[in-house]
Design a protein around this motif. Structure first.
Motif, PDB file in Angstrom:
ATOM      1  N   GLU A  58      22.010   0.400  32.460  1.00  0.00           N
ATOM      2  CA  GLU A  58      22.212   0.219  31.170  1.00  0.00           C
ATOM      3  C   GLU A  58      22.778  -1.239  31.077  1.00  0.00           C
ATOM      4  N   ARG A  59      23.184  -1.832  31.988  1.00  0.00           N
ATOM      5  CA  ARG A  59      24.111  -3.075  31.979  1.00  0.00           C
ATOM      6  C   ARG A  59      23.142  -4.050  32.382  1.00  0.00           C
ATOM      7  N   GLU A  60      21.960  -3.875  32.772  1.00  0.00           N
ATOM      8  CA  GLU A  60      21.016  -4.884  33.359  1.00  0.00           C
ATOM      9  C   GLU A  60      20.323  -5.571  32.270  1.00  0.00           C
ATOM     10  N   PRO A  61      20.794  -6.918  31.935  1.00  0.00           N
ATOM     11  CA  PRO A  61      20.347  -7.549  30.894  1.00  0.00           C
ATOM     12  C   PRO A  61      18.748  -7.769  30.557  1.00  0.00           C
ATOM     13  N   TRP A  62      18.034  -8.259  31.783  1.00  0.00           N
ATOM     14  CA  TRP A  62      16.662  -8.413  31.848  1.00  0.00           C
ATOM     15  C   TRP A  62      15.820  -7.116  31.517  1.00  0.00           C
ATOM     16  N   LEU A  63      16.463  -6.006  32.291  1.00  0.00           N
ATOM     17  CA  LEU A  63      15.824  -4.745  31.911  1.00  0.00           C
ATOM     18  C   LEU A  63      15.828  -4.200  30.715  1.00  0.00           C
ATOM     19  N   MET A  64      17.008  -4.405  30.106  1.00  0.00           N
ATOM     20  CA  MET A  64      17.333  -4.132  28.560  1.00  0.00           C
ATOM     21  C   MET A  64      16.254  -5.065  27.548  1.00  0.00           C
ATOM     22  N   ALA A  65      16.282  -6.058  27.853  1.00  0.00           N
ATOM     23  CA  ALA A  65      15.500  -7.077  27.407  1.00  0.00           C
ATOM     24  C   ALA A  65      13.834  -6.693  27.367  1.00  0.00           C
ATOM     25  N   VAL A  66      13.577  -6.058  28.484  1.00  0.00           N
ATOM     26  CA  VAL A  66      12.089  -5.758  28.464  1.00  0.00           C
ATOM     27  C   VAL A  66      11.823  -4.648  27.700  1.00  0.00           C
ATOM     28  N   LEU A  67      12.928  -3.639  27.955  1.00  0.00           N
ATOM     29  CA  LEU A  67      12.726  -2.324  27.132  1.00  0.00           C
ATOM     30  C   LEU A  67      12.716  -2.435  25.605  1.00  0.00           C
ATOM     31  N   SER A  68      13.542  -3.536  25.202  1.00  0.00           N
ATOM     32  CA  SER A  68      13.426  -3.735  23.790  1.00  0.00           C
ATOM     33  C   SER A  68      12.301  -4.446  23.311  1.00  0.00           C
ATOM     34  N   PHE A  69      11.646  -4.973  24.171  1.00  0.00           N
ATOM     35  CA  PHE A  69      10.328  -5.854  23.966  1.00  0.00           C
ATOM     36  C   PHE A  69       9.212  -4.767  23.936  1.00  0.00           C
ATOM     37  N   LEU A  70       9.232  -3.693  24.674  1.00  0.00           N
ATOM     38  CA  LEU A  70       8.010  -2.747  24.646  1.00  0.00           C
ATOM     39  C   LEU A  70       8.157  -1.654  23.619  1.00  0.00           C
ATOM     40  N   ILE A  71       9.299  -1.179  23.187  1.00  0.00           N
ATOM     41  CA  ILE A  71       9.762  -0.508  22.242  1.00  0.00           C
ATOM     42  C   ILE A  71      11.072  -1.117  21.685  1.00  0.00           C
ATOM     43  N   LEU A  72      10.820  -1.611  20.174  1.00  0.00           N
ATOM     44  CA  LEU A  72      11.831  -2.239  19.563  1.00  0.00           C
ATOM     45  C   LEU A  72      13.015  -1.246  19.437  1.00  0.00           C
ATOM     46  N   GLY A  73      14.219  -1.886  19.877  1.00  0.00           N
ATOM     47  CA  GLY A  73      15.571  -1.354  19.825  1.00  0.00           C
ATOM     48  C   GLY A  73      15.809  -0.464  20.925  1.00  0.00           C
TER      49      GLY A  73
END
Ligand SMILES: [Zn+2]
Ligand SMILES: [Zn+2]
Length: 134
Positions: A58-73
């Motif tokens: 939950e602290r990996e910036p790129w992973l969080m960015a990709v997840l927010s790209f796939l599903i908003l928020g």
């Protein structure tokens, strides 16, 4: 983060605690996220919800960015900003519906950048409020 052996506040990058000399995550006496005492058998900290196995997904910036790209928020929701993540999702859908999807070109990048920057703050050990943006 906190040392998992003595709960001393130590650097996020520290592999070995400078106070007690124990390798972080080797013992599971204290939560590395909030410093509260935990049980050896616990998988997640009941006080702050963080995984106690040393994997800070939950602290990996790129992973969080990709997840927010796939599903908003989604990245925001995983990081504990549940209300904010759901609001981004709801508003994104609503405005997207009105603008026939054109708004996605604005809302999706905002959500992705926000997820990235919030995760980065968390990774740096900063405290992030539930409604904090960027
Ligand atoms: Zn220590
Ligand atoms: Zn905790």
């Amino acid at each position: 983060m906190h040392c998992t052996n003595c709960s001393e506040t130590i650097s996020e990058q520290a592999e070995i605690c400078p106070k007690c000399g124990v390798r972080t995550f080797k013992v599971k006496k204290y939560c590395h996220g909030c410093g509260k005492s935990v049980n050896e058998n616990q998988e997640i900290c009941v006080a702050c919800g963080i995984s106690l196995n040393g994997t800070n997904v939950e602290r990996e910036p790129w992973l969080m960015a990709v997840l927010s790209f796939l599903i908003l928020g989604l990245g925001q929701i995983i990081m504990g900003q549940t209300a904010k993540g759901l609001t981004i999702l709801a508003v994104g859908f609503f405005i997207g519906f009105i603008t026939v999807g054109i708004s996605s070109f604005i809302i999706v990048p905002i959500s992705v950048i926000d997820a990235y920057l919030i995760a980065k703050k968390k990774k740096d050990g900063k405290v992030v409020g539930e409604w904090e943006f960027f």
